[in-house]
Write an enzyme that holds these catalytic residues in place. Sequence first.
Site, PDB file in Angstrom:
ATOM      1  NE  ARG A  94      -3.442   0.971   0.318  1.00  0.00           N
ATOM      2  CZ  ARG A  94      -4.299   1.590   1.105  1.00  0.00           C
ATOM      3  NH1 ARG A  94      -4.997   0.923   1.990  1.00  0.00           N
ATOM      4  NH2 ARG A  94      -4.475   2.896   1.023  1.00  0.00           N
ATOM      5  NE  ARG A 150       1.529   2.203 -18.940  1.00  0.00           N
ATOM      6  CZ  ARG A 150       1.497   1.097 -18.247  1.00  0.00           C
ATOM      7  NH1 ARG A 150       2.600   0.593 -17.730  1.00  0.00           N
ATOM      8  NH2 ARG A 150       0.359   0.462 -18.057  1.00  0.00           N
ATOM      9  CE1 TYR A 170      -1.086   4.749   3.550  1.00  0.00           C
ATOM     10  CE2 TYR A 170       0.705   3.453   4.496  1.00  0.00           C
ATOM     11  CZ  TYR A 170      -0.577   3.541   3.981  1.00  0.00           C
ATOM     12  OH  TYR A 170      -1.342   2.401   3.883  1.00  0.00           O
ATOM     13  NE  ARG A 220      -7.237   6.373   0.741  1.00  0.00           N
ATOM     14  CZ  ARG A 220      -7.912   7.524   0.784  1.00  0.00           C
ATOM     15  NH1 ARG A 220      -8.282   8.119  -0.340  1.00  0.00           N
ATOM     16  NH2 ARG A 220      -8.220   8.076   1.946  1.00  0.00           N
ATOM     17  NE  ARG A 237      -3.017   1.326   8.719  1.00  0.00           N
ATOM     18  CZ  ARG A 237      -2.852   0.035   8.452  1.00  0.00           C
ATOM     19  NH1 ARG A 237      -3.301  -0.463   7.314  1.00  0.00           N
ATOM     20  NH2 ARG A 237      -2.282  -0.768   9.314  1.00  0.00           N
ATOM     21  CB  CYS A 264      -7.080   5.442 -12.694  1.00  0.00           C
ATOM     22  SG  CYS A 264      -5.343   5.794 -12.950  1.00  0.00           S
ATOM     23  CD  GLU A 292     -10.443   5.490  -1.700  1.00  0.00           C
ATOM     24  OE1 GLU A 292     -10.813   4.821  -0.708  1.00  0.00           O
ATOM     25  OE2 GLU A 292      -9.596   5.088  -2.510  1.00  0.00           O
TER      26      GLU A 292
END
Length: 121
Positions: free
Chosen positions: A6, A62, A107, A89, A115, A74, A77
């Site tokens: 993540r 790319r 992050y 994210r 998180r 893509c 959210e």
Amino acid sequence: MIRGVRGATTVESNEADEIVANTKILIEEMANANDIQAEDIASVMISVTSDLNATFPAKALRLIEGWKYVPVMCMKEIEVPGSLALCIRIMMTVNTSISQVNIQHVYHHKATQLRPDLTDQ
């Protein structure tokens, strides 16, 4: 073993160059922190908050040498009231021998609040 890695970052504004640049930095750090090569990646899913629509953040992949054939998608959210704005994210699904507990999730910027248990801040 297949593992999820993540990552998340934020941008200051809905501007294409910043979205691509911050996404590229995040992806490269995720790969470096977990010794991931393009051939190890099953797929990459990138979500953005509804306030980001200037470009596809997948364009960042790319720009990374050797990542031409990495599957990427893509998506938007879900809109949760009070959630972090201007956020990108990433879920990278990879083949790795690293144990679940030793995966390094990454992050950046305001996304560290997503998180705090996985960040140094």
